[in-house]
Design a protein around this motif. Sequence first.
Motif, short mmCIF file in Angstrom:
data_model
loop_
_atom_site.label_atom_id
_atom_site.label_comp_id
_atom_site.label_asym_id
_atom_site.label_seq_id
_atom_site.Cartn_x
_atom_site.Cartn_y
_atom_site.Cartn_z
N GLY A 218 -4.21 0.85 -2.25
CA GLY A 218 -2.90 1.11 -2.59
C GLY A 218 -2.74 0.75 -4.09
N SER A 219 -3.80 0.52 -4.58
CA SER A 219 -3.64 0.12 -5.95
C SER A 219 -3.44 1.33 -6.94
CB SER A 219 -4.96 -0.83 -6.69
OG SER A 219 -6.09 -0.16 -6.63
N GLY A 220 -3.77 2.65 -6.39
CA GLY A 220 -3.75 3.75 -7.10
C GLY A 220 -3.83 5.00 -6.06
N GLY A 221 -3.87 6.30 -6.61
CA GLY A 221 -4.13 7.30 -5.76
C GLY A 221 -5.24 8.03 -5.74
N LEU A 222 -6.28 7.65 -6.33
CA LEU A 222 -7.46 8.40 -6.51
C LEU A 222 -8.70 7.75 -5.71
CD1 LEU A 222 -7.52 8.89 -10.23
CD2 LEU A 222 -6.94 10.42 -8.30
N GLU A 223 -9.62 8.45 -5.17
CA GLU A 223 -10.59 7.94 -4.30
C GLU A 223 -11.82 7.48 -5.31
OE1 GLU A 223 -11.86 9.65 -0.56
OE2 GLU A 223 -9.78 10.68 -0.56
N SER B 140 -11.62 0.86 -6.84
CA SER B 140 -10.24 0.11 -7.43
C SER B 140 -10.64 -1.13 -8.40
CB SER B 140 -9.47 -0.15 -6.16
OG SER B 140 -10.15 -1.41 -5.49
N THR C 131 -11.81 1.88 -2.33
CA THR C 131 -11.07 3.08 -3.35
C THR C 131 -9.85 2.46 -3.76
OG1 THR C 131 -10.25 4.43 -1.73
CG2 THR C 131 -12.46 4.81 -2.52
N ALA C 132 -9.22 2.97 -4.95
CA ALA C 132 -7.85 2.49 -4.99
C ALA C 132 -6.82 3.48 -4.18
CB ALA C 132 -7.42 3.08 -6.64
N LEU C 133 -7.03 4.49 -3.66
CA LEU C 133 -6.21 5.21 -2.50
C LEU C 133 -6.24 4.22 -1.22
CD1 LEU C 133 -4.89 7.79 -1.74
CD2 LEU C 133 -6.71 8.73 -0.98
#
Length: 122
Positions: free
Chosen positions: A20-25, A28, A15-17
């Motif tokens: 570290g490429s975003g804040g959502l589960e 990514s 996941t992005a979360l």
Amino acid sequence: MKSTMKDFVVEPEHTALAIGSGGLEVLSTPSLIAYMENVCFEWLQTQLLPGYSSVGIQMDMKHLQPTGVSEKVTISIEVVEKNEQKVIFNCLATQGDKTIGTAVHKRFIVETKQFLNKINTL
């Protein structure tokens, strides 16, 4: 030309979360790229002589739809150009009947020992 496909299941670490490429589960973009590269690499490896491998050198990707944890993603690839030095693939990522990503991916064919020797000369 040649085509193949492979399924992946989105794990929490994809996941992005988590990356570290975003804040959502959600899946990514780096993980989706890795899925696509993996299918291209594995297919191309079956076409090469022992002592050779391939390295990804370019990825033009569009991540179009979110995908949740535990969902299945299918990556389909097709060879659109191939010569002794490089292979270009079209990649399609789907979740069921929904397109979640597309890409054009280029890989160079390398002689493994010669390529790795470049590391030691830097």
